[in-house]
Design an enzyme around this catalytic site. Sequence first.
Site, PDB file in Angstrom:
ATOM      1  N   CYS A   1      -0.089   3.822   2.725  1.00  0.00           N
ATOM      2  CA  CYS A   1       0.347   3.323   4.037  1.00  0.00           C
ATOM      3  C   CYS A   1       1.796   3.689   4.298  1.00  0.00           C
ATOM      4  O   CYS A   1       2.175   4.011   5.429  1.00  0.00           O
ATOM      5  CB  CYS A   1       0.185   1.813   4.129  1.00  0.00           C
TER       6      CYS A   1
ATOM      7  N   CYS B   1       0.826  -1.212   0.000  1.00  0.00           N
ATOM      8  CA  CYS B   1       0.000   0.000   0.000  1.00  0.00           C
ATOM      9  C   CYS B   1       0.860   1.262   0.000  1.00  0.00           C
ATOM     10  O   CYS B   1       1.564   1.540   0.966  1.00  0.00           O
ATOM     11  CB  CYS B   1      -0.917  -0.035   1.222  1.00  0.00           C
TER      12      CYS B   1
END
Length: 165
Positions: free
Chosen positions: A92, A89
């Site tokens: 993230c 991600c």
Amino acid sequence: MAQRLLLRRFLASIICRKPSQGQWAPLASRALQTPQRSPNNLTVTPSQAQSIYTTRVCTVTFNIQDGPDFQDVVNNETPVVVDFHAQWCGPCKILGPRLEKVVAKQHGKVVMAKPDTDDHTDLAIEYEVSAVPTVPAIKNGDVVDKFVGIKDEDQLEAFLKKLIG
């Protein structure tokens, strides 16, 4: 696994305590002494020992290894911010360090847990994580606030102040 968690908690309890007056006296050993030679270079006498002072280090971020590890962190009396993330991600990878920095500024008033949703799908389902990054705020074992996506540092600080206050 359990031994690592126990060791981490033990070290955190030792290291995170504020030293009382005079508790952390400088450490000196003969290995740290600087030898000085006399003018005739026959005798070696140690000079004053160098001092080493310990610093206060406190872990506020925990990478979650398993379910019981997570429950131990979440059921703590200190408020917890949980960063549900994934290795793949992109957002993230941006939010994680930013959130760690803001949590560290709180000086132990809040801690952070970082479960990877790929490794801990059961936790992700339990906390209704449908997208990453998802960050619930947990106080006394209950979710009190939550956000999904990236936030800037000011928004994160406001999020934490609401949790702490």
